[in-house]
Write a protein that holds these residues in place. Structure first.
Motif, mmCIF file in Angstrom:
data_model
loop_
_atom_site.group_PDB
_atom_site.id
_atom_site.type_symbol
_atom_site.label_atom_id
_atom_site.label_comp_id
_atom_site.label_asym_id
_atom_site.label_seq_id
_atom_site.Cartn_x
_atom_site.Cartn_y
_atom_site.Cartn_z
ATOM 1 N N ILE A 1 -0.302 6.503 -11.223
ATOM 2 C CA ILE A 1 -0.533 5.350 -10.362
ATOM 3 C C ILE A 1 -0.085 4.058 -11.037
ATOM 4 O O ILE A 1 0.592 3.220 -10.429
ATOM 5 C CB ILE A 1 -2.018 5.276 -9.968
ATOM 6 C CG1 ILE A 1 -2.332 6.363 -8.920
ATOM 7 C CG2 ILE A 1 -2.382 3.895 -9.426
ATOM 8 C CD1 ILE A 1 -3.791 6.438 -8.516
ATOM 9 N N TYR B 1 1.290 5.233 -0.449
ATOM 10 C CA TYR B 1 0.619 6.533 -0.435
ATOM 11 C C TYR B 1 1.677 7.599 -0.712
ATOM 12 O O TYR B 1 2.709 7.640 -0.027
ATOM 13 C CB TYR B 1 0.003 6.806 0.932
ATOM 14 C CG TYR B 1 -1.083 5.853 1.348
ATOM 15 C CD1 TYR B 1 -2.427 6.147 1.108
ATOM 16 C CD2 TYR B 1 -0.782 4.656 2.000
ATOM 17 C CE1 TYR B 1 -3.435 5.276 1.508
ATOM 18 C CE2 TYR B 1 -1.781 3.778 2.397
ATOM 19 C CZ TYR B 1 -3.107 4.092 2.153
ATOM 20 O OH TYR B 1 -4.096 3.238 2.555
ATOM 21 N N LEU C 1 -5.320 10.749 0.695
ATOM 22 C CA LEU C 1 -6.057 9.586 1.193
ATOM 23 C C LEU C 1 -5.326 8.968 2.378
ATOM 24 O O LEU C 1 -5.970 8.455 3.312
ATOM 25 C CB LEU C 1 -6.241 8.548 0.085
ATOM 26 C CG LEU C 1 -7.091 7.331 0.448
ATOM 27 C CD1 LEU C 1 -8.494 7.751 0.879
ATOM 28 C CD2 LEU C 1 -7.166 6.340 -0.709
ATOM 29 N N CYS D 1 0.948 11.268 -6.711
ATOM 30 C CA CYS D 1 0.290 10.039 -7.177
ATOM 31 C C CYS D 1 -1.066 10.362 -7.791
ATOM 32 O O CYS D 1 -2.121 10.037 -7.238
ATOM 33 C CB CYS D 1 0.171 9.039 -6.041
ATOM 34 S SG CYS D 1 1.754 8.361 -5.509
ATOM 35 N N ARG E 1 -7.275 8.292 5.894
ATOM 36 C CA ARG E 1 -7.355 6.973 6.521
ATOM 37 C C ARG E 1 -6.637 6.945 7.866
ATOM 38 O O ARG E 1 -7.076 6.269 8.791
ATOM 39 C CB ARG E 1 -6.774 5.921 5.578
ATOM 40 C CG ARG E 1 -7.687 5.645 4.384
ATOM 41 C CD ARG E 1 -7.135 4.611 3.421
ATOM 42 N NE ARG E 1 -8.148 4.227 2.447
ATOM 43 C CZ ARG E 1 -7.930 3.390 1.435
ATOM 44 N NH1 ARG E 1 -6.712 2.855 1.258
ATOM 45 N NH2 ARG E 1 -8.905 3.082 0.599
ATOM 46 N N ASP F 1 -3.778 10.115 -11.101
ATOM 47 C CA ASP F 1 -4.282 8.951 -11.824
ATOM 48 C C ASP F 1 -3.297 8.421 -12.850
ATOM 49 O O ASP F 1 -3.068 7.212 -12.948
ATOM 50 C CB ASP F 1 -5.610 9.297 -12.514
ATOM 51 C CG ASP F 1 -6.740 9.507 -11.519
ATOM 52 O OD1 ASP F 1 -6.573 9.114 -10.351
ATOM 53 O OD2 ASP F 1 -7.779 10.064 -11.913
ATOM 54 N N HIS G 1 -13.244 6.295 0.910
ATOM 55 C CA HIS G 1 -12.816 7.101 -0.229
ATOM 56 C C HIS G 1 -12.991 8.595 0.053
ATOM 57 O O HIS G 1 -13.808 8.988 0.894
ATOM 58 C CB HIS G 1 -13.641 6.744 -1.479
ATOM 59 C CG HIS G 1 -13.593 5.300 -1.849
ATOM 60 N ND1 HIS G 1 -12.462 4.694 -2.326
ATOM 61 C CD2 HIS G 1 -14.556 4.332 -1.797
ATOM 62 C CE1 HIS G 1 -12.715 3.424 -2.577
ATOM 63 N NE2 HIS G 1 -13.988 3.174 -2.246
ATOM 64 N N ARG H 1 0.867 -1.179 0.000
ATOM 65 C CA ARG H 1 0.000 0.000 0.000
ATOM 66 C C ARG H 1 0.901 1.224 0.000
ATOM 67 O O ARG H 1 1.519 1.553 1.009
ATOM 68 C CB ARG H 1 -0.917 0.003 1.227
ATOM 69 C CG ARG H 1 -1.837 -1.211 1.306
ATOM 70 C CD ARG H 1 -2.908 -1.163 0.225
ATOM 71 N NE ARG H 1 -3.857 -2.262 0.340
ATOM 72 C CZ ARG H 1 -3.753 -3.402 -0.326
ATOM 73 N NH1 ARG H 1 -2.725 -3.578 -1.136
ATOM 74 N NH2 ARG H 1 -4.658 -4.355 -0.189
ATOM 75 N N CYS I 1 -1.243 -1.529 -4.476
ATOM 76 C CA CYS I 1 -2.146 -0.391 -4.652
ATOM 77 C C CYS I 1 -1.406 0.905 -4.347
ATOM 78 O O CYS I 1 -0.671 0.989 -3.364
ATOM 79 C CB CYS I 1 -3.353 -0.503 -3.743
ATOM 80 S SG CYS I 1 -4.368 -1.975 -4.039
ATOM 81 N N TYR J 1 -14.299 12.697 3.657
ATOM 82 C CA TYR J 1 -13.971 11.277 3.526
ATOM 83 C C TYR J 1 -15.126 10.442 4.057
ATOM 84 O O TYR J 1 -15.710 10.778 5.096
ATOM 85 C CB TYR J 1 -12.689 11.045 4.322
ATOM 86 C CG TYR J 1 -12.237 9.634 4.541
ATOM 87 C CD1 TYR J 1 -11.684 8.876 3.509
ATOM 88 C CD2 TYR J 1 -12.299 9.056 5.813
ATOM 89 C CE1 TYR J 1 -11.227 7.583 3.737
ATOM 90 C CE2 TYR J 1 -11.843 7.775 6.052
ATOM 91 C CZ TYR J 1 -11.305 7.045 5.007
ATOM 92 O OH TYR J 1 -10.838 5.763 5.242
ATOM 93 N N TYR K 1 -1.934 5.101 -3.804
ATOM 94 C CA TYR K 1 -2.946 6.090 -3.466
ATOM 95 C C TYR K 1 -2.296 7.459 -3.271
ATOM 96 O O TYR K 1 -1.080 7.577 -3.107
ATOM 97 C CB TYR K 1 -3.662 5.723 -2.157
ATOM 98 C CG TYR K 1 -4.185 4.320 -2.058
ATOM 99 C CD1 TYR K 1 -5.378 3.950 -2.664
ATOM 100 C CD2 TYR K 1 -3.494 3.361 -1.317
ATOM 101 C CE1 TYR K 1 -5.875 2.650 -2.530
ATOM 102 C CE2 TYR K 1 -3.984 2.069 -1.186
ATOM 103 C CZ TYR K 1 -5.174 1.718 -1.800
ATOM 104 O OH TYR K 1 -5.652 0.444 -1.665
ATOM 105 N N SER K 2 -3.122 8.486 -3.204
ATOM 106 C CA SER K 2 -2.635 9.846 -2.963
ATOM 107 C C SER K 2 -2.248 10.047 -1.506
ATOM 108 O O SER K 2 -2.712 9.327 -0.613
ATOM 109 C CB SER K 2 -3.708 10.868 -3.337
ATOM 110 O OG SER K 2 -4.779 10.817 -2.404
#
Length: 280
Positions: A74, A65, A98, A69, A102, A71, A128, A63, A92, A124, A94-95
């Motif tokens: 990615i 982040y 995010l 990052c 999280r 689209d 997402h 994962r 995965c 959030y 992600y930005s």
């Protein structure tokens, strides 16, 4: 085992998480696919990360982040990570926003903010990002950030809106004159980082009313322009970053003035990300 990465342009923090929790922490230079080529990113992974890894064959999930990052980037990072970690089943990317959401909110709905050198925010839903007020960078936006605080401070300092006591202390402690500052802002690289570094002086003298008001007003601008558009006064405002962490009392004062409340404040997101992914 899960490999979690929290990456900025300067530094990347890596953490290996197993069934018993965190088992390994590593730091490498930053990875930002917007400013680094694929070869440069792969070199960081192979030269800095891999020699410190002792659980390579056990990594099943990654994962990542990170800053930059978007689209279109990615897939590039996912491909490079799969190349370096061929045993990983799930990869995965992600930005960084995010990551903050999280880390701060876990699997609950909330408002999450970055308040460091730069600033950003989002609404959030527990998994997402559902809304984001554009940050626009420190020239056009970034209210609440260290860079904007530095900009406001320099403006107030040289336009006579701060006390002689503050100006004398600043010149004595930093040796920064107007020509030097102009050169650093307009002719040197990373002016946002230089402006944010002025927060160190402000923090040492936060008891000065003029400086206290400058910090609170900067946060109030952030809350009004970036948080109020979400139209969720029922949710607390959670934040990660050096500005939120070191100026929490000023942030809470600004929130009270705008009829909002501050929730969780963290210096960095990794511990929250470990909790989030350990619960999945």
């Amino acid at each position: 085992m899960i490999l979690i990465a929290d990456s900025g342009s300067t530094k990347t923090d890596w953490c290996v998480v197993g069934n018993s929790g965190k088992v390994l922490s590593i730091s490498t230079q930053g990875i930002n696919p917007l400013v680094q080529s694929e070869n440069e990113v792969e070199r960081v992974l192979r030269a800095e990360l891999m020699p410190a890894m002792t659980y390579i064959s056990d990594i099943t999930d990654i994962r990542f982040y990170g800053a930059g990052c978007r689209d279109e980037m990615i897939t590039v990072l996912e491909r490079l990570l799969r190349k370096v970690f061929p045993a990983a089943v799930n990869v995965c990317v992600y930005s960084d926003l995010l990551a903050v959401a999280r880390a701060l909110c876990g699997k609950n709905e909330g408002i999450a903010c970055i308040l460091g050198t730069g600033a950003n925010s989002c609404l959030y839903d527990g998994e997402h990002i559902t809304a984001n007020t554009p940050a626009l960078g420190y020239i056009l936006g970034d209210e609440g950030s260290g860079a904007v605080l530095g900009k406001l401070f320099v403006n107030a300092l040289f336009k006579g809106r701060l006390s002689d006591k503050v100006r004398t202390a600043f010149e004595a402690e930093t040796q920064l004159t107007m020509p030097v500052i102009i050169n650093k802002v307009y002719r040197q690289p990373m002016p946002n980082r230089f402006l944010a570094s002025l927060s160190l002086f402000i923090g040492r003298h936060i008891d000065e009313p003029d400086l206290h008001r400058l910090v609170v007003d900067n946060f109030r601008s952030f809350l009004v322009r970036n948080i109020r558009p979400y139209c969720r006064p029922d949710l607390p405002v959670n934040a990660i970053g050096s500005m939120a962490y070191h100026y929490r009392e000023c942030l809470e004062e600004a929130a009270r003035a705008e009829g909002m409340r501050i929730g969780t404040v963290m210096k960095s997101p990794m511990e929250g990300l470990v909790r989030y992914h350990s619960d999945i």
